[in-house]
Enzyme design. Structure first.
Site, mmCIF file in Angstrom:
data_model
loop_
_atom_site.group_PDB
_atom_site.id
_atom_site.type_symbol
_atom_site.label_atom_id
_atom_site.label_comp_id
_atom_site.label_asym_id
_atom_site.label_seq_id
_atom_site.Cartn_x
_atom_site.Cartn_y
_atom_site.Cartn_z
ATOM 1 N N GLU A 79 90.134 -24.865 54.727
ATOM 2 C CA GLU A 79 88.506 -24.934 54.407
ATOM 3 C C GLU A 79 88.048 -23.594 53.747
ATOM 4 O OE1 GLU A 79 86.768 -25.847 58.492
ATOM 5 O OE2 GLU A 79 87.416 -27.967 58.222
ATOM 6 N N LYS A 95 80.082 -36.459 62.123
ATOM 7 C CA LYS A 95 80.927 -36.698 60.953
ATOM 8 C C LYS A 95 81.225 -38.228 60.750
ATOM 9 C CE LYS A 95 84.284 -32.637 62.017
ATOM 10 N NZ LYS A 95 85.480 -32.129 63.193
HETATM 11 C C1 2PG Z 1 86.311 -29.513 62.900
HETATM 12 C C2 2PG Z 1 87.073 -30.083 61.405
HETATM 13 C C3 2PG Z 1 86.013 -29.533 60.116
HETATM 14 P P1 2PG Z 1 88.967 -31.267 60.692
HETATM 15 O O1 2PG Z 1 87.489 -29.402 63.739
HETATM 16 O O2 2PG Z 1 85.350 -29.350 63.167
HETATM 17 O O3 2PG Z 1 85.895 -28.077 60.221
HETATM 18 O O4 2PG Z 1 88.276 -30.040 61.070
HETATM 19 O O5 2PG Z 1 88.146 -31.826 59.852
HETATM 20 O O6 2PG Z 1 90.524 -30.816 60.469
HETATM 21 O O7 2PG Z 1 88.748 -32.143 61.910
HETATM 22 MG MG MG Z 2 85.639 -29.290 65.309
#
Ligand code: 2PG
Ligand code: MG
Length: 412
Positions: A199, A331
């Site tokens: 990221e 998300k």
């Molecule tokens: C998290 C995310 C984004 P990932 O854990 O919050 O930063 O990571 O998309 O790998 O779940």
């Molecule tokens: Mg997270």
């Protein structure tokens, strides 16, 4: 009202170089909504499944076989689009069509409608008449599932310009800290390669507390006081460390293990010492009571559920009952469709759980989540600091700066 006239999909690649799906939805033969799905590396147990059989081609096949079902629907009618997807997949986790397909179809449809209605996406997603910019929070240092051996076990150290009065200032401040941190890292280890995690945060060979100390140092070097102009956050992503069999958190890279109680103390000490404004998944995804202990102890920190709440309104409702968190990550692809995610946002907003709209570690260069963050009244937008796919979201906020309907920054 605009009507859907064509639906197409294709296979593309995300920022990690993995295959994903992109969907084009056109309204009234000319208004294109185009969305490419992201995907996570640290994935919650109860998230929507990305693709059936982990195969984006299977989702694409399903879209092609069923595209006619969307033709003629009003593209702004999110519920109708969602119901059509649900007529193809009534599972609780989109295991039949893939959550990525639900993500792309629903957002592309709303984007297409926005163009036809000649208004920004955030306006199409909300009936509010006044909006605020969520404060950007982004990775300055990465470890865990987002970086290689030698980096911290904790997944993300984040910067947030809590004192910024404008979106421009907030973004520039985060960038300045990210830059300064490189200097600090180079100074303390001349062999530092400038390597970065998934990221865009630096990925140095450092143990957890050292990584936090250098991050704090970068802020101080710029004349900032932690908790004033800027504040640090941490995504512990503790489910990565949690070992169900042993009933312990295994910090393999640092070489220690935490019992449940020790993990709470470990997180509490970090929140205290570094005056964290933000602490995500400080315990594993099913430890609601342990999260509640931290939330009670730190009312001024956003004690945030990510894998804990997985953008599920039912799981969030359970979390609210035990006061497990005072903030929650949104998300869309954890939920599946945008409709599901907005329902989750309503539950959060009605119960004073502060929202943080977030990217995934495997991203596209799209920027619709910036609008989703604004429309849902999110307090923060977690989208990284640098990297083309991260900057795309921040640049979209800058494009919207000065927009009639947006006045000022969100207050935490
Ligand atoms: C998290 C995310 C984004 P990932 O854990 O919050 O930063 O990571 O998309 O790998 O779940
Ligand atoms: Mg997270």
């Amino acid at each position: 009202m605009p009507k859907i006239t064509s639906v197409e999909g294709r296979i593309l690649f995300n920022s990690r170089g993995s295959k994903t799906i992109e969907v084009d939805i056109v309204s009234d033969n000319r208004f294109l909504g185009r969305v490419c799905s992201p995907s996570g590396a640290s994935v919650g147990k109860y998230e929507a499944v990305s693709f059936p059989n982990e195969n984006p081609e299977d989702s694409l096949k399903i879209l092609k076989q069923n595209s006619q079902k969307f033709i003629g629907l009003e593209s702004s009618d999110l519920k109708a689009i969602h119901d059509t997807l649900r007529s193809l997949d009534n599972s609780n986790n989109y295991s039949i069509i893939g959550g990525s397909l639900a993500f792309a179809v629903t957002i592309a449809s709303m984007e297409s409608a926005s163009k036809a209605l000649e208004q920004p996406l955030f306006k199409t997603l909300s009936t509010d008449s006044e909006f605020k910019f969520p404060i950007p929070i982004g990775n300055i240092l990465g470890g865990g599932a987002h970086a290689g051996p030698g980096t911290p076990d904790i997944q993300e150290i984040l910067i947030c310009a809590t004192g910024a009065k404008t979106i421009e200032d907030a973004i520039e401040t985060n960038l300045a800290v990210h830059k300064e941190l490189r200097k600090v890292l180079q100074k303390q280890d001349p062999s530092f390669t400038n390597g970065r995690g998934d990221e865009g945060g630096w990925a140095p060979k450092l143990e957890n507390l050292k990584a936090l100390e250098v991050s704090a140092k970068a802020c101080e070097n710029l004349g900032f006081t932690l908790g004033k102009e800027v504040a640090l956050g941490v995504d512990f992503a503790s489910s990565t460390q949690w070992n169900e069999g042993k009933g312990k958190y295994l910090y393999d890279r640092a070489g220690f293990e935490n019992s449940t109680g020790e993990q709470i103390d470990f997180a509490a000490d970090i929140i205290d010492k570094f005056k964290l404004i933000y602490a995500e998944d400080a315990v594993h995804e099913e430890a609601f009571e342990d999260m509640a202990e931290l939330a009670a102890k730190f009312p001024n920190t956003l004690v945030t559920g990510d894998d804990l709440t997985v953008t599920s309104k039912d799981i969030l409702t359970k979390a609210i009952k035990v006061k497990a968190c005072n903030a929650a990550i949104l998300k869309v692809n954890q939920a599946g469709s945008l409709y599901d995610a907005l329902e989750f946002a309503n539950v959060a907003n009605q119960n004073n759980v502060k929202l943080i709209t977030s990217h995934r570690s495997g991203e596209s260069t799209d920027s619709q989540i910036s609008h989703i963050g604004i429309a849902t009244g999110s307090k923060m937008l977690k989208v990284g600091v640098v990297g083309g796919e991260r900057i795309a979201k921040l640049n979209e906020l800058l494009r919207l700066s000065g927009h009639d309907f947006i006045c000022g920054m969100a207050e935490i």
